[in-house]
Design a protein around this motif. Sequence first.
Motif, PDB file in Angstrom:
ATOM      1  N   ASN A 149      23.450  25.914  37.866  1.00 41.51           N
ATOM      2  CA  ASN A 149      24.684  25.803  38.639  1.00 41.51           C
ATOM      3  C   ASN A 149      24.559  26.337  40.057  1.00 41.51           C
ATOM      4  O   ASN A 149      25.476  26.162  40.874  1.00 41.51           O
ATOM      5  CB  ASN A 149      25.827  26.526  37.920  1.00 41.51           C
ATOM      6  N   ASN A 152      25.503  24.335  43.022  1.00 40.83           N
ATOM      7  CA  ASN A 152      26.868  24.237  43.522  1.00 40.83           C
ATOM      8  C   ASN A 152      27.137  25.168  44.701  1.00 40.83           C
ATOM      9  O   ASN A 152      28.265  25.212  45.198  1.00 40.83           O
ATOM     10  CB  ASN A 152      27.858  24.562  42.395  1.00 40.83           C
ATOM     11  N   ASP A 320      24.733  31.860  36.560  1.00 36.79           N
ATOM     12  CA  ASP A 320      24.994  30.455  36.233  1.00 36.79           C
ATOM     13  C   ASP A 320      26.442  30.264  35.798  1.00 36.79           C
ATOM     14  O   ASP A 320      27.100  29.277  36.179  1.00 36.79           O
ATOM     15  CB  ASP A 320      24.044  30.002  35.123  1.00 36.79           C
ATOM     16  N   TYR A 321      26.963  31.201  35.018  1.00 36.25           N
ATOM     17  CA  TYR A 321      28.346  31.136  34.560  1.00 36.25           C
ATOM     18  C   TYR A 321      29.313  31.193  35.747  1.00 36.25           C
ATOM     19  O   TYR A 321      30.266  30.412  35.833  1.00 36.25           O
ATOM     20  CB  TYR A 321      28.615  32.307  33.611  1.00 36.25           C
ATOM     21  N   ASP A 324      29.590  27.974  37.825  1.00 39.78           N
ATOM     22  CA  ASP A 324      30.297  26.820  37.286  1.00 39.78           C
ATOM     23  C   ASP A 324      31.632  26.726  38.026  1.00 39.78           C
ATOM     24  O   ASP A 324      32.367  27.726  38.104  1.00 39.78           O
ATOM     25  CB  ASP A 324      30.534  27.001  35.788  1.00 39.78           C
ATOM     26  N   GLU A 326      34.608  25.663  37.443  1.00 35.38           N
ATOM     27  CA  GLU A 326      35.812  26.081  36.731  1.00 35.38           C
ATOM     28  C   GLU A 326      35.903  27.608  36.665  1.00 35.38           C
ATOM     29  O   GLU A 326      36.970  28.194  36.883  1.00 35.38           O
ATOM     30  CB  GLU A 326      35.829  25.495  35.318  1.00 35.38           C
ATOM     31  N   ASN A 327      34.787  28.248  36.355  1.00 36.07           N
ATOM     32  CA  ASN A 327      34.774  29.704  36.300  1.00 36.07           C
ATOM     33  C   ASN A 327      34.945  30.309  37.690  1.00 36.07           C
ATOM     34  O   ASN A 327      35.657  31.309  37.861  1.00 36.07           O
ATOM     35  CB  ASN A 327      33.478  30.199  35.656  1.00 36.07           C
TER      36      ASN A 327
END
Length: 396
Positions: A149, A152, A320-321, A324, A326-327
Amino acid sequence: MSSRSRNRLVMSRMNRRQFLGRAGVFAGAVALGPSVLAACGDDDEPGSSGTTGTTVASKTLVISNWPLYIDPTEDGVTGSVDLFAEATGLDVTYTEDINDNNELFATIQPVLSQGNRIDQDIIVPTGWMAARLIRLGWLEELPFDEIPNAANLTANLQNPAWDPDGKYSLPWQSGFAGIAYNLEAAGRELRSTEDLFDPEFAGKIGFLSEMRDSLGLVYQAEGKNLADITFDDAQDALDRIEAAARDGQIRQFTGNDYQDDLVAGNFVACVGWSGDVVQLALDNPNLRFVIPEEGGTLWSDTMVVPKGARNIANAAKWMDYCYDPENAARIAAWVNYISPVDGVREILATDPETAALAESELMFPADDVNVTAFPPLDDEQEQQFDERWATITEGA
């Protein structure tokens, strides 16, 4: 910020729906904790460099960050740290114990300089401090193959000046330094850095101990371009700050704990950070943040992995979380800073509860916003600035 005051602020904070009901608080504004960074025992060998540390099979992750910098679990809503722990099965220790970059450095320097490791797997210094840690060889390269991620990451934050090859860092949030003030106590709107030197507010003005933000505002108030600052050119601004501290105009130089004095009324106005004041205003709508008409500063705090960290693989999972979209949008909706993740604005805009945030000039600034990043300093310049700034702040 002290643990007592931080807990008070967090526990009293309104939920997001209540915040949006008061979204007008900042109309026109743009026109840490009890844990300690600790060393392991002397017999604890530091981990290897690069990505080889990712093979460690551990279920723990230790993170140190600044206060008020992530959505908490409260009011029946699960926050990002707990959501991540539930999703991964990791035992996460997340502490809000970074108050000032130099304080952070002073704590970790005796440990990392000896080749030992600290407890933290991730720390979040500001970019200029990350640059120092990179130069000293005290950071691990990030295992980007385990952080898909990271793709991004918004283009304008890729390969920053403090990490030109983009190997060691991922930005956490960006923001502005400007003027934080209490409208009721000030008796008028404040718009200029000159307001911090108004004799009417003598003894009730705060400056940040972060030299780049405090000096950056005063330097620009002299009509100079911060991007071109040199030590010699900064003397007039440094002299002015020193005189204000000596004469009692400046009450105190603070780290992130400036929020305590602002909330308590000890400061009528101070140099502050954008997202913090948005959050504090949930409890006190008299609190304001403004980018001075002469210009504010722009900065980024960034996630890095200290040399020898035990749990690099788990650090990669956290990064990575958080990358994301959305997170990242959930975190951004709570902290009100500039997210480094593409797609956040679009996600906020599609949710009625957060749509107003997608229009925030503090979170999604226009290209022509009047802010400048303090430029990188070489070792000689950094030493010159640090020594002069220490003389000013320690004598206050």
